[in-house]
Enzyme design. Structure first.
Site, mmCIF file in Angstrom:
data_model
loop_
_atom_site.group_PDB
_atom_site.id
_atom_site.type_symbol
_atom_site.label_atom_id
_atom_site.label_comp_id
_atom_site.label_asym_id
_atom_site.label_seq_id
_atom_site.Cartn_x
_atom_site.Cartn_y
_atom_site.Cartn_z
ATOM 1 N N THR A 1 -10.460 -7.173 -5.865
ATOM 2 C CA THR A 1 -11.744 -7.105 -6.591
ATOM 3 C C THR A 1 -12.346 -5.704 -6.449
ATOM 4 O OG1 THR A 1 -12.686 -8.134 -4.614
ATOM 5 C CG2 THR A 1 -12.374 -9.563 -6.493
ATOM 6 N N ASP B 1 0.833 -1.206 0.000
ATOM 7 C CA ASP B 1 0.000 0.000 0.000
ATOM 8 C C ASP B 1 0.870 1.260 0.000
ATOM 9 O OD1 ASP B 1 -2.355 1.370 -0.011
ATOM 10 O OD2 ASP B 1 -2.778 1.088 2.123
ATOM 11 N N GLY B 2 0.327 2.320 -0.587
ATOM 12 C CA GLY B 2 0.981 3.635 -0.509
ATOM 13 C C GLY B 2 1.652 4.099 -1.783
ATOM 14 N N ASN B 3 1.451 3.397 -2.882
ATOM 15 C CA ASN B 3 2.079 3.829 -4.139
ATOM 16 C C ASN B 3 1.587 5.217 -4.552
ATOM 17 O OD1 ASN B 3 3.277 1.358 -4.259
ATOM 18 N ND2 ASN B 3 1.981 0.522 -5.878
ATOM 19 N N SER C 1 -8.054 -5.739 4.510
ATOM 20 C CA SER C 1 -8.573 -5.389 3.179
ATOM 21 C C SER C 1 -8.891 -6.606 2.303
ATOM 22 C CB SER C 1 -7.592 -4.453 2.454
ATOM 23 O OG SER C 1 -7.488 -3.237 3.140
ATOM 24 N N ARG D 1 0.197 7.595 -2.665
ATOM 25 C CA ARG D 1 0.659 8.646 -1.735
ATOM 26 C C ARG D 1 2.137 8.964 -1.949
ATOM 27 N NH1 ARG D 1 -1.784 5.838 3.361
ATOM 28 N NH2 ARG D 1 -2.267 4.324 1.726
ATOM 29 N N TRP D 2 2.899 7.936 -2.240
ATOM 30 C CA TRP D 2 4.337 8.141 -2.495
ATOM 31 C C TRP D 2 4.505 9.079 -3.697
ATOM 32 C CZ3 TRP D 2 7.499 7.396 -6.692
ATOM 33 C CH2 TRP D 2 8.880 7.425 -6.449
ATOM 34 N N ASN E 1 -10.537 -2.928 -6.483
ATOM 35 C CA ASN E 1 -9.726 -1.938 -7.216
ATOM 36 C C ASN E 1 -10.317 -1.550 -8.576
ATOM 37 O OD1 ASN E 1 -6.464 -3.091 -5.997
ATOM 38 N ND2 ASN E 1 -7.807 -1.470 -5.221
ATOM 39 N N TRP E 2 -11.322 -2.317 -9.064
ATOM 40 C CA TRP E 2 -11.970 -1.913 -10.327
ATOM 41 C C TRP E 2 -12.660 -0.563 -10.165
ATOM 42 C CZ3 TRP E 2 -10.443 -4.636 -14.324
ATOM 43 C CH2 TRP E 2 -10.167 -5.995 -14.196
HETATM 44 C C1 FPP Z 1 -1.655 0.073 -3.649
HETATM 45 O O1 FPP Z 1 -1.230 1.424 -3.595
HETATM 46 C C2 FPP Z 1 -1.039 -0.607 -4.804
HETATM 47 C C3 FPP Z 1 -1.722 -1.187 -5.844
HETATM 48 C C4 FPP Z 1 -3.187 -1.202 -5.924
HETATM 49 C C5 FPP Z 1 -1.015 -1.804 -6.980
HETATM 50 C C6 FPP Z 1 0.193 -2.593 -6.624
HETATM 51 C C7 FPP Z 1 0.756 -3.208 -7.823
HETATM 52 C C8 FPP Z 1 2.074 -3.284 -8.100
HETATM 53 C C9 FPP Z 1 3.134 -2.769 -7.227
HETATM 54 C C10 FPP Z 1 2.501 -3.953 -9.378
HETATM 55 C C11 FPP Z 1 2.753 -5.436 -9.195
HETATM 56 C C12 FPP Z 1 3.053 -6.044 -10.525
HETATM 57 C C13 FPP Z 1 3.172 -7.373 -10.798
HETATM 58 C C14 FPP Z 1 3.278 -7.847 -12.177
HETATM 59 C C15 FPP Z 1 3.181 -8.380 -9.773
HETATM 60 P P1 FPP Z 1 -2.345 2.560 -3.657
HETATM 61 O O2 FPP Z 1 -2.530 2.959 -5.074
HETATM 62 O O3 FPP Z 1 -3.585 2.073 -2.989
HETATM 63 O O4 FPP Z 1 -1.677 3.696 -2.854
HETATM 64 P P2 FPP Z 1 -2.436 4.815 -1.994
HETATM 65 O O5 FPP Z 1 -3.122 4.094 -0.869
HETATM 66 O O6 FPP Z 1 -1.331 5.689 -1.542
HETATM 67 O O7 FPP Z 1 -3.391 5.507 -2.914
#
Ligand code: FPP
Length: 249
Positions: free
Chosen positions: A75, A29-31, A205, A33-34, A77-78
């Site tokens: 499921t 989690d956190g992509n 989650s 926000r990063w 995330n759609w």
């Molecule tokens: C959650 O961060 C991350 C995801 C929903 C996607 C994660 C997927 C990858 C790192 C790619 C993996 C690839 C393969 C082929 C295995 P968020 O978007 O919910 O972050 P946020 O909570 O800060 O908004």
């Protein structure tokens, strides 16, 4: 800071090799926000998230952990903006295509779990190819939960067991935990010993609801793209300090 594969290549000396988790699961989690913190689009966070995942997978192998399961797409995330969903599907496909050779070289066995039929056809093709080609690899078992929901997994297991009962192939009193487990997407995998969640949220989650029954939970405030071997080391140290009683005294 980004994943740096040159640090901590060996198992840190303070960790007990015999008490490592066999199977680690991660909620990455956190992509988003990063990326936001850097003033970048969310998708760049996902791209960096892939680099982190690759290094943590390699690290598991370097340090002698047998299995890693990552929650790539739920499921739920759609419900994200179409643009982001499309980006993620394309990213999964591209990563699989680009990394297959490396996975073979590093003896990685990849497996996807979830409702895969609902994924784009071209992604399904890459998934099938990568699972087939890496099937006999034994270096590390890498499971990717994609279009995965723990409740949905349990419901589909119930349906498939009920169908067998209806066909007379199974008696209700033959249904036990082992049989149920055998009908989950993850059949054949051992349960995770350690579940790590990044970015500070204290939630499961809908991830591996059945399988994490006795997993140790570790939550860090670090955002997934910043989760590196040092952070992983901290998670493993915390794990080794836990007293796992499995309900006993
Ligand atoms: C959650 O961060 C991350 C995801 C929903 C996607 C994660 C997927 C990858 C790192 C790619 C993996 C690839 C393969 C082929 C295995 P968020 O978007 O919910 O972050 P946020 O909570 O800060 O908004």
């Amino acid at each position: 800071m980004t994943a740096n594969p040159t640090i901590l290549q060996e198992l840190p000396a303070d960790l007990d090799r015999d008490r490592l988790p066999k199977h680690v699961a991660v909620i990455m989690d956190g992509n988003g926000r990063w990326a936001k913190k850097q003033g970048l689009p969310r998708i760049i966070g996902h791209r960096r998230g892939v680099d982190t995942l690759k290094d943590i997978l390699r690290c598991c192998k370097d340090w002698g952990i047998q299995a890693l399961t990552a929650y790539a797409f739920s499921t739920e995330n759609w419900g994200r903006p179409l643009e982001e969903v499309d980006f993620l599907m394309t990213l999964f496909e591209r990563v699989l295509r680009q990394e297959l050779r490396e996975m073979m070289a590093e003896d990685v066995k990849i497996r996807f779990v979830g409702n895969l039929d609902a994924l784009p056809r071209s992604l399904q093709t890459e998934i099938e190819r990568s699972m087939e080609q890496t099937y006999h690899n034994q270096g590390i078992h890498f499971t990717v939960a994609t279009n995965y929901g723990g409740r949905q997994e349990i419901v589909q297991a119930c349906r498939s067991i009920a169908a067998k009962v209806q066909q007379g192939l199974l008696q209700p009193d033959e249904i036990d935990e082992a049989l149920f487990q055998h009908h989950l997407y993850t059949a054949g995998n051992c349960d995770p010993d350690l579940l790590i969640r990044t970015s500070g949220e204290m939630r499961i989650s809908n991830f591996l609801l059945w399988q994490v029954a006795y997993a140790e939970l570790y939550v860090t405030n670090t955002l997934w793209p910043d989760f590196d071997r040092r952070e992983f080391h901290c998670a493993l140290s915390a794990y080794q300090q836990r007293d796992r009683r499995f309900g006993k005294v």
